[in-house]
Design an enzyme around this catalytic site. Structure first.
Site, mmCIF file in Angstrom:
data_model
loop_
_atom_site.group_PDB
_atom_site.id
_atom_site.type_symbol
_atom_site.label_atom_id
_atom_site.label_comp_id
_atom_site.label_asym_id
_atom_site.label_seq_id
_atom_site.Cartn_x
_atom_site.Cartn_y
_atom_site.Cartn_z
ATOM 1 N N CYS A 75 58.693 25.679 -47.594
ATOM 2 C CA CYS A 75 60.017 26.209 -47.928
ATOM 3 C C CYS A 75 60.169 26.125 -49.449
ATOM 4 C CB CYS A 75 61.070 25.347 -47.237
ATOM 5 S SG CYS A 75 62.770 25.744 -47.711
ATOM 6 N N CYS A 188 60.786 33.229 -50.759
ATOM 7 C CA CYS A 188 61.345 32.438 -49.661
ATOM 8 C C CYS A 188 60.390 32.674 -48.502
ATOM 9 C CB CYS A 188 62.743 32.940 -49.320
ATOM 10 S SG CYS A 188 63.403 32.314 -47.751
HETATM 11 N N1 DGL Z 1 62.538 29.401 -46.028
HETATM 12 C C1 DGL Z 1 63.312 28.853 -47.093
HETATM 13 C C2 DGL Z 1 62.635 29.113 -48.448
HETATM 14 O O1 DGL Z 1 61.438 29.314 -48.528
HETATM 15 C C3 DGL Z 1 64.747 29.216 -47.265
HETATM 16 C C4 DGL Z 1 65.696 29.508 -46.225
HETATM 17 C C5 DGL Z 1 66.998 28.714 -46.344
HETATM 18 O O2 DGL Z 1 67.901 29.073 -47.106
HETATM 19 O O3 DGL Z 1 67.057 27.726 -45.656
HETATM 20 O O4 DGL Z 1 63.297 29.062 -49.456
#
Ligand code: DGL
Length: 286
Positions: A75, A188
């Protein structure tokens, strides 16, 4: 269990990290994997940094309690906010984070303009802004930052291809193209899951030449390097029969994560609901 036989713990605020998990499975097919989707606390992108840090540390503890020999913060938002703290709390533990691929994008762009799609929290994080300034200094590339508020939620709801998601993508991406971007960073881990919708939008806009940068593959390579350096790689059996397991955990409903594994990766691993204490007073923190 010997240490190389221990699993790698991977986590994200939800299903976005599955875009990283698929690269890890492809490159390290003998590793046992744990995947935690923090869906009950998602999204991270609009939460205060201190709260994301507290949550990431709690998830790290949870995965280590399940026996993880290494962690992958799949993430961008959590990495930018908390990977430094996670490493400080667990010195010596292999920990891989995900960062928006600004360097590869700077190497690809011909117009010198790169659009960066990410959460608000990632784009405001000090670690990200330092990276942007450094890559700008080294390459001269200009980065156009586009917070994609609500996009990760759409993907969490399984709306990969809906009219609302397409409209959102158009609203975020078209202004970047108008400003001259010829390369888009998917900053993201949720966004590679709508890659085909983005490609369709670019094609319809007459811009199929625009390059998309996703760092899932580089993250898997870095994990392989760290495991090898620590003598932690799980060796394949002589018979070639040495099946690796995947176990899912979620802070929300097991049914939803099971459905996501099925629809996004076509697999059916066991999924358990995990109890992870919610940070104290998080709603009151600015
Ligand atoms: N998957 C997360 C990232 O790579 C973000 C999603 C969220 O806002 O929780 O930033």
């Amino acid at each position: 269990m010997t240490l190389p036989d221990a699993p790698v713990g991977i986590f994200d605020s939800g299903v976005g990290g599955l875009s990283v998990l698929r690269h890890i499975q492809a490159q390290l097919p003998h590793e046992h994997l744990l995947y935690l989707a923090d869906t009950g606390f998602a999204p991270y992108g609009d939460k205060p940094e201190s709260i994301v840090v507290e949550r990431v540390l709690a998830i790290g503890d949870f995965l280590l309690a399940q026996g993880a020999k290494a962690l992958v913060v799949a993430c961008n938002t959590a990495t930018v906010a908390a990977v430094r703290e996670l490493r400080a709390v667990h010195p010596g533990l292999p920990i891989v984070g995900v960062e928006p691929g600004l360097k590869p994008a700077a190497a690809l762009t011909r117009t010198g303009k790169v659009g960066v799609l990410a959460t608000e929290r990632t784009l405001r994080g000090a670690k990200f802004l330092q990276l942007r300034d450094q890559v700008h200094l080294d390459s001269g590339a200009e980065f156009l930052l586009q917070p994609c508020v609500g996009l990760a939620d759409q993907i969490e709801f399984g709306e990969l291809d809906s009219t609302a998601t397409s409209a959102m993508l158009e609203r975020f991406i078209m202004p970047l193209l108008t400003q001259g971007a010829d390369t888009l960073v998917l900053g993201c881990t949720h966004y590679p899951l709508v890659r085909s919708s983005i490609e369709r939008l670019l094609k319809n806009a007459g811009r199929p030449d625009v390059a998309l940068v996703d760092t899932g593959d580089a993250v898997a390579r870095q994990l392989a390097r760290l495991l090898a350096a620590g003598g932690l790689l799980r060796a394949p059996g002589a018979s070639g029969k040495f099946p690796a397991s995947l176990t899912g955990y979620t802070s929300a409903s097991a049914t939803a994560l099971t459905a996501a594994f099925r629809s996004l990766l076509g697999i059916d691993p066991p999924v358990h609901e995990a109890q992870i204490a919610v940070p104290r007073d998080w709603q009151n923190v600015e």
